[in-house]
Design a protein around this motif. Structure first.
Motif, PDB file in Angstrom:
ATOM      1  N   PHE A 112     -11.760  -0.460  18.773  1.00 45.19           N
ATOM      2  CA  PHE A 112     -11.442   0.677  18.514  1.00 45.19           C
ATOM      3  C   PHE A 112     -10.444   1.348  18.237  1.00 45.19           C
ATOM      4  CE2 PHE A 112     -10.274   4.781  20.913  1.00 45.19           C
ATOM      5  CZ  PHE A 112     -11.375   5.700  19.886  1.00 45.19           C
ATOM      6  N   ALA A 113      -9.189   0.382  19.117  1.00 38.10           N
ATOM      7  CA  ALA A 113      -7.192   0.684  18.172  1.00 38.10           C
ATOM      8  C   ALA A 113      -7.433   0.560  17.104  1.00 38.10           C
ATOM      9  CB  ALA A 113      -6.619  -0.652  19.174  1.00 38.10           C
ATOM     10  N   VAL A 114      -7.766  -0.754  16.643  1.00 38.78           N
ATOM     11  CA  VAL A 114      -7.923  -1.129  15.367  1.00 38.78           C
ATOM     12  C   VAL A 114      -7.994   0.057  14.522  1.00 38.78           C
ATOM     13  CG1 VAL A 114      -8.313  -2.214  13.566  1.00 38.78           C
ATOM     14  CG2 VAL A 114      -7.479  -3.471  15.556  1.00 38.78           C
ATOM     15  N   PHE A 115      -9.474   0.848  14.915  1.00 41.87           N
ATOM     16  CA  PHE A 115     -10.400   1.465  13.882  1.00 41.87           C
ATOM     17  C   PHE A 115      -9.529   2.974  14.483  1.00 41.87           C
ATOM     18  CE2 PHE A 115     -13.310   5.326  14.003  1.00 41.87           C
ATOM     19  CZ  PHE A 115     -13.737   4.966  12.734  1.00 41.87           C
ATOM     20  N   GLN A 116      -8.439   3.074  14.833  1.00 41.23           N
ATOM     21  CA  GLN A 116      -7.772   4.354  15.090  1.00 41.23           C
ATOM     22  C   GLN A 116      -6.815   3.537  13.907  1.00 41.23           C
ATOM     23  OE1 GLN A 116      -8.436   6.891  16.254  1.00 41.23           O
ATOM     24  NE2 GLN A 116     -10.410   6.618  17.130  1.00 41.23           N
ATOM     25  N   MET A 117      -6.368   2.854  14.074  1.00 39.24           N
ATOM     26  CA  MET A 117      -5.011   2.459  13.541  1.00 39.24           C
ATOM     27  C   MET A 117      -5.468   3.371  12.142  1.00 39.24           C
ATOM     28  SD  MET A 117      -2.836  -1.028  13.192  1.00 39.24           S
ATOM     29  CE  MET A 117      -5.369  -2.220  12.503  1.00 39.24           C
ATOM     30  N   THR A 118      -6.468   2.322  11.304  1.00 39.07           N
ATOM     31  CA  THR A 118      -6.721   2.721   9.907  1.00 39.07           C
ATOM     32  C   THR A 118      -6.527   4.267   9.277  1.00 39.07           C
ATOM     33  OG1 THR A 118      -8.897   3.144  10.019  1.00 39.07           O
ATOM     34  CG2 THR A 118      -8.460   1.032   9.740  1.00 39.07           C
ATOM     35  N   PHE A 119      -7.053   4.951  10.476  1.00 37.07           N
ATOM     36  CA  PHE A 119      -6.713   6.582   9.792  1.00 37.07           C
ATOM     37  C   PHE A 119      -5.300   6.895  10.083  1.00 37.07           C
ATOM     38  CE2 PHE A 119     -11.171   6.266  11.144  1.00 37.07           C
ATOM     39  CZ  PHE A 119     -11.765   7.219  10.037  1.00 37.07           C
ATOM     40  N   ALA A 120      -4.867   6.724  10.745  1.00 33.61           N
ATOM     41  CA  ALA A 120      -2.883   7.109  10.823  1.00 33.61           C
ATOM     42  C   ALA A 120      -2.732   6.269   9.837  1.00 33.61           C
ATOM     43  CB  ALA A 120      -2.505   5.801  12.522  1.00 33.61           C
ATOM     44  N   ILE A 121      -3.212   5.160   9.350  1.00 36.83           N
ATOM     45  CA  ILE A 121      -2.372   4.804   8.023  1.00 36.83           C
ATOM     46  C   ILE A 121      -2.892   5.403   7.146  1.00 36.83           C
ATOM     47  CG2 ILE A 121      -2.699   2.662   6.446  1.00 36.83           C
ATOM     48  CD1 ILE A 121      -2.996   0.821   9.093  1.00 36.83           C
ATOM     49  N   ILE A 122      -3.703   5.742   6.831  1.00 35.71           N
ATOM     50  CA  ILE A 122      -4.169   7.050   5.306  1.00 35.71           C
ATOM     51  C   ILE A 122      -3.823   8.273   5.646  1.00 35.71           C
ATOM     52  CG2 ILE A 122      -7.014   7.468   6.397  1.00 35.71           C
ATOM     53  CD1 ILE A 122      -5.876   6.304   2.918  1.00 35.71           C
ATOM     54  N   ALA A 123      -3.591   8.231   6.944  1.00 35.43           N
ATOM     55  CA  ALA A 123      -2.745  10.699   7.036  1.00 35.43           C
ATOM     56  C   ALA A 123      -1.604  10.142   6.445  1.00 35.43           C
ATOM     57  CB  ALA A 123      -2.633  10.286   8.887  1.00 35.43           C
ATOM     58  N   CYS A 124      -1.164   8.287   6.317  1.00 34.65           N
ATOM     59  CA  CYS A 124       0.500   8.857   6.219  1.00 34.65           C
ATOM     60  C   CYS A 124       0.459   8.416   4.600  1.00 34.65           C
ATOM     61  CB  CYS A 124       1.441   7.355   7.451  1.00 34.65           C
ATOM     62  SG  CYS A 124       1.687   8.028   8.444  1.00 34.65           S
ATOM     63  N   ALA A 125      -0.586   7.890   4.780  1.00 32.50           N
ATOM     64  CA  ALA A 125      -0.734   7.638   2.838  1.00 32.50           C
ATOM     65  C   ALA A 125      -1.058   8.524   2.342  1.00 32.50           C
ATOM     66  CB  ALA A 125      -1.726   6.479   2.917  1.00 32.50           C
ATOM     67  N   ILE A 126      -1.897   9.717   2.646  1.00 32.12           N
ATOM     68  CA  ILE A 126      -1.995  10.911   2.217  1.00 32.12           C
ATOM     69  C   ILE A 126      -0.337  11.726   2.161  1.00 32.12           C
ATOM     70  CG2 ILE A 126      -3.337  12.825   2.463  1.00 32.12           C
ATOM     71  CD1 ILE A 126      -5.757  11.317   3.352  1.00 32.12           C
ATOM     72  N   ILE A 127       0.132  11.174   2.509  1.00 34.80           N
ATOM     73  CA  ILE A 127       1.349  12.002   2.923  1.00 34.80           C
ATOM     74  C   ILE A 127       2.084  11.774   1.487  1.00 34.80           C
ATOM     75  CG2 ILE A 127       3.558  12.645   4.202  1.00 34.80           C
ATOM     76  CD1 ILE A 127       2.113  12.762   6.704  1.00 34.80           C
ATOM     77  N   SER A 128       1.717  10.200   1.343  1.00 32.01           N
ATOM     78  CA  SER A 128       3.128  10.605  -0.252  1.00 32.01           C
ATOM     79  C   SER A 128       2.530  11.409  -1.039  1.00 32.01           C
ATOM     80  CB  SER A 128       2.776   8.846  -0.309  1.00 32.01           C
ATOM     81  OG  SER A 128       1.331   8.111  -0.647  1.00 32.01           O
ATOM     82  N   GLY A 129       1.228  11.907  -1.265  1.00 34.43           N
ATOM     83  CA  GLY A 129       0.918  12.343  -2.300  1.00 34.43           C
ATOM     84  C   GLY A 129       2.239  13.469  -2.815  1.00 34.43           C
ATOM     85  N   ALA A 130       2.109  14.087  -1.617  1.00 31.95           N
ATOM     86  CA  ALA A 130       2.823  15.415  -1.218  1.00 31.95           C
ATOM     87  C   ALA A 130       4.009  15.612  -1.867  1.00 31.95           C
ATOM     88  CB  ALA A 130       2.697  16.269   0.148  1.00 31.95           C
ATOM     89  N   VAL A 131       4.964  14.029  -1.378  1.00 30.62           N
ATOM     90  CA  VAL A 131       6.633  14.136  -1.543  1.00 30.62           C
ATOM     91  C   VAL A 131       6.959  12.580  -2.332  1.00 30.62           C
ATOM     92  CG1 VAL A 131       7.049  14.329   0.787  1.00 30.62           C
ATOM     93  CG2 VAL A 131       6.367  11.971  -0.552  1.00 30.62           C
ATOM     94  N   VAL A 132       5.541  12.926  -3.368  1.00 27.85           N
ATOM     95  CA  VAL A 132       5.789  11.749  -4.896  1.00 27.85           C
ATOM     96  C   VAL A 132       7.255  12.315  -6.054  1.00 27.85           C
ATOM     97  CG1 VAL A 132       3.415  12.370  -5.753  1.00 27.85           C
ATOM     98  CG2 VAL A 132       4.680   9.745  -6.036  1.00 27.85           C
ATOM     99  N   GLU A 133       8.175  11.685  -5.950  1.00 28.05           N
ATOM    100  CA  GLU A 133       9.096  12.466  -6.703  1.00 28.05           C
ATOM    101  C   GLU A 133      10.178  13.095  -6.586  1.00 28.05           C
ATOM    102  OE1 GLU A 133       6.728  13.465 -10.582  1.00 28.05           O
ATOM    103  OE2 GLU A 133       6.699  11.392 -11.499  1.00 28.05           O
ATOM    104  N   ARG A 134       9.618  13.492  -5.701  1.00 31.69           N
ATOM    105  CA  ARG A 134      10.680  14.227  -4.704  1.00 31.69           C
ATOM    106  C   ARG A 134      11.355  13.757  -3.602  1.00 31.69           C
ATOM    107  NH1 ARG A 134       5.974  16.712  -5.255  1.00 31.69           N
ATOM    108  NH2 ARG A 134       5.521  18.551  -6.784  1.00 31.69           N
ATOM    109  N   ILE A 135      11.620  12.565  -3.714  1.00 28.93           N
ATOM    110  CA  ILE A 135      11.935  12.011  -2.045  1.00 28.93           C
ATOM    111  C   ILE A 135      12.645  10.015  -2.362  1.00 28.93           C
ATOM    112  CG2 ILE A 135       9.562  11.337  -0.788  1.00 28.93           C
ATOM    113  CD1 ILE A 135      11.631  12.071   2.357  1.00 28.93           C
TER     114      ILE A 135
END
Length: 179
Positions: A112-135
């Motif tokens: 269960f902890a690992v399953f929840q971790m995968t969603f924390a990972i993908i949420a942070c990876a999605i953020i990278s699309g908003a800041v790409v070439e800006r940070i």
């Protein structure tokens, strides 16, 4: 005849207790495959974002998604999970999750902890699309670490960890509130 009834009742009670403490192999297999599929989304997102930027920023853009896998995994294991789903540091470093089933489920707590971790990972990876070439890369790494602990973990607690939104009856089956 009465003796057979009491033996059968004892066997039924023992079977019921064993069923409660044993994991369901089908649920475990489904959750393990789900973890793998969500984790595979992160490199896929890296390639997607890499294809959207200029040639000079492809590597930096892809590494923003990939570094999310390592950094967020460590943070989630150490403090994120226990702060999101339990009060205090009961499961600091995933401590005690291997020996118990997660509350209300038939899957191990660690899964269960690992399953929840995968969603924390993908949420942070999605953020990278908003800041790409800006940070810058190091600023992004610091930002997602702080964002995980200051935004994602509290929202997780509110909606899934017994927080005030869950107490109000809010249901979030797909993670849209948190992500």
């Amino acid at each position: 005849m009465a003796m057979n009834t009491s033996v059968n009742a004892t066997n039924i009670t023992a079977l019921a207790e064993a069923t409660v403490t044993a994991h369901d192999s089908g649920d475990v297999a489904f959750m393990a495959v789900s973890c793998a599929l969500v984790l595979f989304m992160t490199p896929g997102l890296a390639f997607f974002y890499g294809g959207l930027v200029r040639d000079s920023n492809i590597l930096n853009t892809m590494m923003m998604s990939i570094v999310s896998m390592g950094l967020i995994s460590v943070l989630w294991m150490l403090v994120g999970f226990t702060l999101a789903f339990k009060s205090g540091f009961q499961h600091f470093g995933f401590r005690g999750l291997t020996d118990e089933l997660w509350d209300g489920t038939s899957i191990p707590g660690l899964l269960f902890a690992v399953f929840q971790m995968t969603f924390a990972i993908i949420a942070c990876a999605i953020i990278s699309g908003a800041v790409v070439e800006r940070i810058r890369f190091t600023a992004f790494a610091c930002f997602i670490a702080l964002w995980l602990l200051a935004v994602y973990v509290p929202l997780c607690n509110w909606i899934w960890g017994g927080g005030w939104l869950q107490e109000l009856g809010a249901k979030d089956f797909a993670g849209g509130t948190v992500v």
